[in-house]
Motif scaffolding. Sequence first.
Motif, PDB file in Angstrom:
ATOM      1  N   MET A 143       0.831  -1.176   0.000  1.00 49.96           N
ATOM      2  CA  MET A 143       0.000   0.000   0.000  1.00 49.96           C
ATOM      3  C   MET A 143       0.884   1.250   0.000  1.00 49.96           C
ATOM      4  SD  MET A 143      -3.049   1.023   2.588  1.00 49.96           S
ATOM      5  CE  MET A 143      -2.180   1.767   3.937  1.00 49.96           C
ATOM      6  N   ILE A 144       0.535   2.222  -0.817  1.00 53.88           N
ATOM      7  CA  ILE A 144       1.245   3.492  -0.852  1.00 53.88           C
ATOM      8  C   ILE A 144       0.937   4.258   0.425  1.00 53.88           C
ATOM      9  CG2 ILE A 144       1.392   5.730  -2.030  1.00 53.88           C
ATOM     10  CD1 ILE A 144       2.621   3.470  -3.634  1.00 53.88           C
ATOM     11  N   LYS A 145       1.960   4.770   1.051  1.00 52.81           N
ATOM     12  CA  LYS A 145       1.750   5.634   2.209  1.00 52.81           C
ATOM     13  C   LYS A 145       2.725   6.795   2.128  1.00 52.81           C
ATOM     14  CE  LYS A 145       4.678   2.935   5.293  1.00 52.81           C
ATOM     15  NZ  LYS A 145       4.798   2.256   6.561  1.00 52.81           N
ATOM     16  N   ARG A 146       2.427   7.824   2.861  1.00 49.99           N
ATOM     17  CA  ARG A 146       3.288   9.003   2.917  1.00 49.99           C
ATOM     18  C   ARG A 146       3.806   9.161   4.342  1.00 49.99           C
ATOM     19  NH1 ARG A 146       3.167  12.516  -1.337  1.00 49.99           N
ATOM     20  NH2 ARG A 146       1.697  11.978  -2.953  1.00 49.99           N
ATOM     21  N   PHE A 191       7.190   3.790  -1.269  1.00 50.95           N
ATOM     22  CA  PHE A 191       6.749   2.884  -2.322  1.00 50.95           C
ATOM     23  C   PHE A 191       6.842   1.432  -1.869  1.00 50.95           C
ATOM     24  CE2 PHE A 191       7.011   0.962  -6.599  1.00 50.95           C
ATOM     25  CZ  PHE A 191       5.935   1.599  -7.192  1.00 50.95           C
ATOM     26  N   ALA A 192       7.840   1.132  -1.086  1.00 52.59           N
ATOM     27  CA  ALA A 192       8.047  -0.180  -0.463  1.00 52.59           C
ATOM     28  C   ALA A 192       8.891   0.077   0.785  1.00 52.59           C
ATOM     29  CB  ALA A 192       8.755  -1.136  -1.421  1.00 52.59           C
ATOM     30  N   ASP A 193       9.118  -0.940   1.591  1.00 55.14           N
ATOM     31  CA  ASP A 193       9.833  -0.726   2.860  1.00 55.14           C
ATOM     32  C   ASP A 193      11.160   0.006   2.704  1.00 55.14           C
ATOM     33  OD1 ASP A 193       7.827  -1.953   4.299  1.00 55.14           O
ATOM     34  OD2 ASP A 193       8.850  -3.893   4.379  1.00 55.14           O
ATOM     35  N   GLU A 194      11.860  -0.266   1.609  1.00 55.66           N
ATOM     36  CA  GLU A 194      13.187   0.339   1.415  1.00 55.66           C
ATOM     37  C   GLU A 194      13.229   1.286   0.214  1.00 55.66           C
ATOM     38  OE1 GLU A 194      13.171  -3.055  -1.419  1.00 55.66           O
ATOM     39  OE2 GLU A 194      12.198  -2.564   0.455  1.00 55.66           O
ATOM     40  N   ILE A 195      12.067   1.639  -0.350  1.00 56.64           N
ATOM     41  CA  ILE A 195      12.022   2.452  -1.572  1.00 56.64           C
ATOM     42  C   ILE A 195      11.093   3.643  -1.388  1.00 56.64           C
ATOM     43  CG2 ILE A 195      11.462   2.480  -4.038  1.00 56.64           C
ATOM     44  CD1 ILE A 195      11.897  -0.568  -4.018  1.00 56.64           C
ATOM     45  N   ILE A 196      11.567   4.822  -1.795  1.00 52.42           N
ATOM     46  CA  ILE A 196      10.698   5.992  -1.856  1.00 52.42           C
ATOM     47  C   ILE A 196      10.534   6.393  -3.312  1.00 52.42           C
ATOM     48  CG2 ILE A 196      11.352   6.829   0.434  1.00 52.42           C
ATOM     49  CD1 ILE A 196      12.972   9.061  -1.111  1.00 52.42           C
ATOM     50  N   ALA A 197       9.461   7.114  -3.600  1.00 50.73           N
ATOM     51  CA  ALA A 197       9.200   7.630  -4.947  1.00 50.73           C
ATOM     52  C   ALA A 197       9.088   9.143  -4.844  1.00 50.73           C
ATOM     53  CB  ALA A 197       7.916   7.040  -5.510  1.00 50.73           C
ATOM     54  N   GLU A 198       9.752   9.858  -5.774  1.00 51.42           N
ATOM     55  CA  GLU A 198       9.733  11.316  -5.769  1.00 51.42           C
ATOM     56  C   GLU A 198       9.437  11.838  -7.173  1.00 51.42           C
ATOM     57  OE1 GLU A 198      13.243  13.018  -3.297  1.00 51.42           O
ATOM     58  OE2 GLU A 198      13.979  11.305  -4.431  1.00 51.42           O
ATOM     59  N   GLN A 248       0.017   3.459  -6.745  1.00 48.98           N
ATOM     60  CA  GLN A 248      -0.467   2.173  -6.243  1.00 48.98           C
ATOM     61  C   GLN A 248      -0.536   1.161  -7.381  1.00 48.98           C
ATOM     62  OE1 GLN A 248      -1.324   1.459  -2.885  1.00 48.98           O
ATOM     63  NE2 GLN A 248      -1.146  -0.598  -3.709  1.00 48.98           N
ATOM     64  N   PHE A 249      -1.024   1.593  -8.560  1.00 51.38           N
ATOM     65  CA  PHE A 249      -1.041   0.710  -9.728  1.00 51.38           C
ATOM     66  C   PHE A 249       0.372   0.212 -10.025  1.00 51.38           C
ATOM     67  CE2 PHE A 249       0.099   0.565 -14.234  1.00 51.38           C
ATOM     68  CZ  PHE A 249      -0.596  -0.573 -14.619  1.00 51.38           C
ATOM     69  N   MET A 250       1.347   1.129 -10.033  1.00 46.92           N
ATOM     70  CA  MET A 250       2.727   0.740 -10.336  1.00 46.92           C
ATOM     71  C   MET A 250       3.272  -0.243  -9.313  1.00 46.92           C
ATOM     72  SD  MET A 250       4.748   4.028 -11.676  1.00 46.92           S
ATOM     73  CE  MET A 250       3.759   5.445 -12.067  1.00 46.92           C
ATOM     74  N   GLN A 251       2.908  -0.047  -8.068  1.00 42.20           N
ATOM     75  CA  GLN A 251       3.391  -0.927  -7.015  1.00 42.20           C
ATOM     76  C   GLN A 251       2.860  -2.341  -7.197  1.00 42.20           C
ATOM     77  OE1 GLN A 251       1.830  -0.364  -3.020  1.00 42.20           O
ATOM     78  NE2 GLN A 251       3.933  -0.360  -2.243  1.00 42.20           N
ATOM     79  N   ASP A 252       1.626  -2.472  -7.624  1.00 42.60           N
ATOM     80  CA  ASP A 252       0.993  -3.780  -7.754  1.00 42.60           C
ATOM     81  C   ASP A 252       1.206  -4.433  -9.119  1.00 42.60           C
ATOM     82  OD1 ASP A 252       0.033  -3.396  -5.190  1.00 42.60           O
ATOM     83  OD2 ASP A 252      -1.892  -2.609  -5.884  1.00 42.60           O
TER      84      ASP A 252
END
Length: 96
Positions: A1-4, A28-35, A80-84
Amino acid sequence: MIKRENIKFIATHDEGFGEPIVEDTVIFADEIIAEFKGYDMLTFRVMPEPIAEKDNVLDLSRCKIFRIDVDRDFSDEELQFMQDAKFIDVIRRYAR
């Protein structure tokens, strides 16, 4: 799940970086951020360990980077689409 989360950015190997910066950032994931900051790129920064284990401190000098050239910002739903999705599905959806 995407969270901020508020993430504190530091750069231990860059004396010119200055003071740490705290920003509301997409986890984006436990060890990944998206900017996306208007540079026509979506940037994923990957830490060697989960960010939460480091109290939400991200050391820019330890990150691996993956960038995608884009022509607009992304909503949380699109992230979220990209994550899944499979990577190929992301390419099919966003290729122009």
